[in-house]
Scaffold this motif. Structure first.
Motif, PDB file in Angstrom:
ATOM      1  N   MET A 113       0.488  -1.129   0.167  1.00 44.98           N
ATOM      2  CA  MET A 113       0.117   0.239  -0.215  1.00 44.98           C
ATOM      3  C   MET A 113       0.880   1.155   0.419  1.00 44.98           C
ATOM      4  N   LYS A 114       0.144   2.196  -0.709  1.00 46.22           N
ATOM      5  CA  LYS A 114       1.254   3.346  -0.448  1.00 46.22           C
ATOM      6  C   LYS A 114       1.077   4.199   0.467  1.00 46.22           C
ATOM      7  N   ALA A 115       2.040   5.368  -0.016  1.00 48.56           N
ATOM      8  CA  ALA A 115       1.670   6.136   1.209  1.00 48.56           C
ATOM      9  C   ALA A 115       0.757   6.868   0.739  1.00 48.56           C
ATOM     10  N   ASN A 116       0.480   7.286  -0.375  1.00 46.27           N
ATOM     11  CA  ASN A 116      -0.774   7.947  -0.952  1.00 46.27           C
ATOM     12  C   ASN A 116      -2.098   7.874  -0.519  1.00 46.27           C
ATOM     13  N   GLU A 117      -2.471   6.068  -0.384  1.00 43.46           N
ATOM     14  CA  GLU A 117      -3.188   5.814  -0.399  1.00 43.46           C
ATOM     15  C   GLU A 117      -3.725   5.610   0.870  1.00 43.46           C
ATOM     16  N   VAL A 118      -2.949   5.229   1.807  1.00 40.39           N
ATOM     17  CA  VAL A 118      -3.273   5.537   3.770  1.00 40.39           C
ATOM     18  C   VAL A 118      -3.561   6.630   3.896  1.00 40.39           C
ATOM     19  N   LEU A 119      -2.513   8.059   3.525  1.00 40.26           N
ATOM     20  CA  LEU A 119      -3.014   9.016   3.967  1.00 40.26           C
ATOM     21  C   LEU A 119      -4.161   9.901   3.272  1.00 40.26           C
ATOM     22  N   GLU A 120      -5.374   9.013   2.577  1.00 44.26           N
ATOM     23  CA  GLU A 120      -6.238   9.317   1.663  1.00 44.26           C
ATOM     24  C   GLU A 120      -7.589   8.406   2.682  1.00 44.26           C
ATOM     25  N   LYS A 121      -7.027   7.213   3.117  1.00 46.08           N
ATOM     26  CA  LYS A 121      -8.303   6.764   3.605  1.00 46.08           C
ATOM     27  C   LYS A 121      -7.723   7.484   5.175  1.00 46.08           C
ATOM     28  N   TYR A 122      -7.302   7.735   6.116  1.00 44.84           N
ATOM     29  CA  TYR A 122      -6.893   7.901   7.041  1.00 44.84           C
ATOM     30  C   TYR A 122      -7.603   9.248   7.061  1.00 44.84           C
ATOM     31  N   SER A 123      -7.713  10.293   5.822  1.00 45.52           N
ATOM     32  CA  SER A 123      -8.637  11.767   5.970  1.00 45.52           C
ATOM     33  C   SER A 123      -9.773  11.341   5.813  1.00 45.52           C
ATOM     34  N   ALA A 124      -9.930   9.973   5.198  1.00 45.18           N
ATOM     35  CA  ALA A 124     -11.505   9.853   5.082  1.00 45.18           C
ATOM     36  C   ALA A 124     -12.680   8.951   6.390  1.00 45.18           C
ATOM     37  N   GLY A 125     -11.028   9.469   7.508  1.00 44.11           N
ATOM     38  CA  GLY A 125     -11.843   8.868   8.738  1.00 44.11           C
ATOM     39  C   GLY A 125     -11.924   6.891   9.039  1.00 44.11           C
ATOM     40  N   GLU A 126     -10.788   5.990   7.971  1.00 42.05           N
ATOM     41  CA  GLU A 126     -10.200   5.009   7.653  1.00 42.05           C
ATOM     42  C   GLU A 126      -9.273   5.015   9.108  1.00 42.05           C
ATOM     43  N   ARG A 127      -9.063   3.939  10.220  1.00 39.31           N
ATOM     44  CA  ARG A 127      -7.902   3.597  10.866  1.00 39.31           C
ATOM     45  C   ARG A 127      -7.310   2.216  10.937  1.00 39.31           C
ATOM     46  N   ASP A 128      -7.664   1.899  10.497  1.00 36.76           N
ATOM     47  CA  ASP A 128      -7.870   0.301  10.530  1.00 36.76           C
ATOM     48  C   ASP A 128      -6.602  -0.275   8.890  1.00 36.76           C
ATOM     49  N   PHE A 129      -4.919  -0.196   9.640  1.00 38.28           N
ATOM     50  CA  PHE A 129      -4.396  -0.365   8.148  1.00 38.28           C
ATOM     51  C   PHE A 129      -3.775  -1.564   9.039  1.00 38.28           C
ATOM     52  N   ARG A 130      -3.911  -2.165   9.304  1.00 34.53           N
ATOM     53  CA  ARG A 130      -3.302  -3.415   9.966  1.00 34.53           C
ATOM     54  C   ARG A 130      -2.699  -4.496   9.094  1.00 34.53           C
ATOM     55  N   ARG A 131      -1.502  -5.302   8.957  1.00 34.72           N
ATOM     56  CA  ARG A 131      -1.474  -6.305   8.076  1.00 34.72           C
ATOM     57  C   ARG A 131      -1.081  -5.463   6.752  1.00 34.72           C
ATOM     58  N   ALA A 132      -0.846  -4.639   6.953  1.00 36.89           N
ATOM     59  CA  ALA A 132      -0.442  -3.303   5.584  1.00 36.89           C
ATOM     60  C   ALA A 132       1.218  -3.458   5.511  1.00 36.89           C
ATOM     61  N   ASN A 133       1.310  -3.238   3.691  1.00 43.10           N
ATOM     62  CA  ASN A 133       2.832  -3.573   3.409  1.00 43.10           C
ATOM     63  C   ASN A 133       3.381  -1.845   3.257  1.00 43.10           C
TER      64      ASN A 133
END
Length: 682
Positions: free
Chosen positions: A1-21
């Motif tokens: 998972m790319k950093a931009n994708e993580v940051l977008e999901k975080y901004s959308a309220g998602e907090r669960d990034f378990r087992r992400a590469n």
């Protein structure tokens, strides 16, 4: 998972990034507080200056990316090969000793071999730094001796360099191999060192036509010695730990970085933290339970540097351990077993101590401001002078009894509470006893207290207080040996820390000013004592002159020839008047002054009195220093006025000091006269 994708999901309220590469991704200066990266692959990820408050990294895998591991392993094996080459040269020295027929060559070889052995002994008994210092000394000696004994000097220099380089190379390579790949990489590094050393020794043996056994034995001996030193460094040997720390710091620069990140309340339970950079990170209440490879992370100056503290954090067991006077601010010891542990003078401010077991622990002078002891067990603990505040959480404390005093030898607890040995605290009783009353400030004076300065400071701060309610002294406690604790109740709106800081600053400033005033007063007192002594001597001399004059006049009268003096012109009136005048002066000096005042003296006295009155009205004259200041100012103005100064000196000479003093009606006249006494002699 790319950093931009993580940051977008975080901004959308998602907090669960378990087992992400997330290998190699950068989140520098990003806000990821409250996110869950449990079991994620964060090798090579960049979290520099990121806000990771409350973030979970449970079972996360940190460290180096695979391609960097391969590069650094190769570097480790190269340094191992360098060590093997140094061992080969050591074997070659023996070859030279056996092979060479010249006396000089044999002497040089023996010297070099002895130097190597000595340096190895220094490294084993002291450390590599000591050997380096010795090698440098040898090199300097060699440089000086070259013009006189070139071969010997060169032998010294070469041998010292070989020994130090070999040890540093093998220790560095072992540390790097262990930091990178564990036992497999370490085994390979050892094999490389041995292979190079043995191959070189065999080549030397064949080339010089000598027995293999001798060369192989010496080469292997050097390898074994350096391997032993490398093993000691890996075991946190304090003598050579700096090499291991240097290697770990170097490797961690390419690993997962939390440099200056905010890891407050972050959870690293069961995480792998090999080759992780935690330099300058905020580690307040961070959880490190059951982490692995934490000792191979770059820990900088945090509380994680202490080996015993790391073990406590990882295992949760600190029973019978000594943590005296350590800086453990913000440490997370939730649920830890701390029975019989010692925390004398330890800083545990803002620490998470929930459900920790402090049974029979020494909490003497332990700082616990802002600490959370919810559910903690304190039965049998000694809490002498512990530093709690209204910010210390003492909720649902489990405590049957406590002790208030520790014996000087730190062996026994005394002053049990409850004092009745048959009674224990009831539920919640200890918390009420121990918890400080809210909105109070404890002012501690270890070296005694100046009550006058204290009250003045306290009153000044009361006046400055803007709230309707004013601070007031609640309790005073004499701790013995001159120490006092004064508890001040402050209004709810007043910041307690700011009040204490301001009180300390003003109290110390006033105390310093008072010390200066006392010192100046002491110096002035010494000056006045000397002046008074001089005045007394002058008065003694003056009385002697008066008595002498009286005796002379009496003699003149008694020596008048009373025979026929009718034709003589005798001025009896002059003699009688003179003697009478002297007698009057001796009996009542004031009468003579009042009867015949000197005009110059009167004028000078009036001007001095006017000047003193003016200065006294414009300046305070309460303290001795203020009085001295007014008089000194007056004296300075007189000095700057030549006419007035001349009048004063003439008045002193003609009428005398006492007459001039009586003519000046001012309360500061005594100080003024003492100050100008020396003008007549100037």
């Amino acid at each position: 998972m790319k950093a931009n994708e993580v940051l977008e999901k975080y901004s959308a309220g998602e907090r669960d990034f378990r087992r992400a590469n997330l290998r190699g991704q950068s989140f520098q200066e990003k806000d990821l507080s409250g996110a869950d990266f449990s079991e994620a692959d964060i090798r090579g990820a960049n979290f520099k200056n990121a806000n990771l408050t409350g973030t979970k990294f449970c079972k996360a895998k940190a460290g180096l990316q695979r391609r960097l591991v391969i590069v650094l392993l190769l570097l480790s094996w190269i340094t191992s090969g360098l060590s093997g080459m140094c061992s080969f040269f050591g074997g070659a020295l023996v070859v030279l000793i056996v092979r060479s027929s010249g006396v000089a060559e044999q002497v040089y070889s023996w010297i070099a071999l002895i130097v190597i052995v000595v340096l190895f002994a220094v490294i084993i008994r002291q450390n590599i730094k000591g050997a380096v210092a010795l090698a440098v000394a040898v090199a300097v000696a060699a440089a000086i001796a070259v013009p006189f004994a070139g071969g010997v000097a060169v032998a010294f220099a070469v041998a010292g360099t070989l020994a130090v380089v070999e040890v540093v190379a093998v220790v560095g390579s072992f540390a790097m191999a262990e930091a990178l790949g564990g036992s497999v990489a370490l085994a390979i590094a050892v094999a490389v060192a041995e292979a190079v050393a043995v191959a070189g020794a065999e080549a030397a043996a064949v080339a010089f036509d000598i027995g293999e056994a001798l060369a192989l034995a010496l080469a292997l001996a050097f390898v074994l010695l350096t391997m032993y030193l490398g093993w000691r460094a890996l075991k946190d040997d304090p003598k050579n730990a700096w090499i291991r720390n240097l290697v770990i710091g170097f490797v961690a620069t390419a690993g997962t970085s939390f440099y200056e990140a905010n890891l407050t309340d972050a959870d690293f339970t069961r995480a792998i933290l090999k080759s992780t950079d935690l330099t300058k990170a905020t580690l307040t209440r961070s959880c490190w339970q059951n982490t692995t490879k934490l000792d191979q992370a770059r820990l900088a100056t945090s509380y994680l540097q202490n080996k015993n503290v790391r073990q406590l954090l990882i295992t949760g067991n600190g029973q019978d351990k000594n943590f005296d006077r350590l800086d453990l601010r913000g440490i997370n010891l939730k649920g830890a077993n701390l029975q019989d542990a010692s925390f004398i003078g330890t800083d545990l401010n803002r620490a998470n101590l929930e459900n920790a077991n402090f049974s029979r622990a020494k909490l003497v002078q332990t700082l616990l401001e802002g600490a959370d002891l919810t559910g903690a067990t304190l039965t049998g603990a000694c809490i002498e002078d512990w530093g709690i505040s209204n910010t210390t959480k003492l909720i649902e404390i489990k405590c049957d009894y406590i002790f208030l005093k520790l014996s000087p030898d730190n062996a026994q607890y005394t002053k049990r509470r409850p004092a009745d040995q048959q009674r224990n605290f009831e539920a919640g009783e200890f918390a009420k006893l121990a918890q400080r009353i809210p909105h109070t400030v404890d002012l501690v004076f270890q070296d005694g207290i100046d009550w006058q300065t204290f009250l003045k400071t306290f009153q000044d701060l009361q006046v400055e207080n803007d709230t309707e309610e004013r601070p007031f002294i609640q309790t005073m406690e004499n701790k013995g040996d001159g120490a006092f604790v004064i508890r001040v109740k402050v209004p709810e709106k007043v910041d307690e820390a700011e009040y204490e800081r301001k009180f300390r600053a003003e109290y110390n400033a006033k105390l310093e000013a008072k010390d200066i005033e006392i010192k100046l007063l002491y110096e002035q007192t010494e000056f006045f004592d000397k002046q008074i002594e001089c005045i007394r001597k002058d008065n003694t001399r003056l009385m002697g002159v008066v008595e002498t004059m009286a005796e002379k006049e009496t003699t003149n009268i008694n020596n008048i020839d009373m025979r026929d003096q009718r034709g003589a012109n005798i001025n009896m009136e002059s003699h009688v008047d003179t003697a009478q005048s002297v007698t009057i002066q001796q009996n009542d000096p004031k009468q003579n002054i009042n009867e015949a005042p000197d005009k110059n003296l009167t004028e000078a006295a009036e001007e001095i009195q006017q000047l003193l009155n003016q200065l006294s009205q414009n300046n305070p004259t309460t303290t001795e220093i203020e009085k001295l200041t007014v008089v000194a100012t007056a004296a300075e103005e007189i000095k700057n006025n030549p006419t007035l100064k001349s009048k004063v000196i003439h008045a002193l000479e003609s009428g005398g000091k006492e007459a001039f003093k009586q003519a000046i009606d001012h309360p500061l006249v005594d100080i003024f006269m003492a100050l100008i006494e020396g003008w007549r002699e100037a």
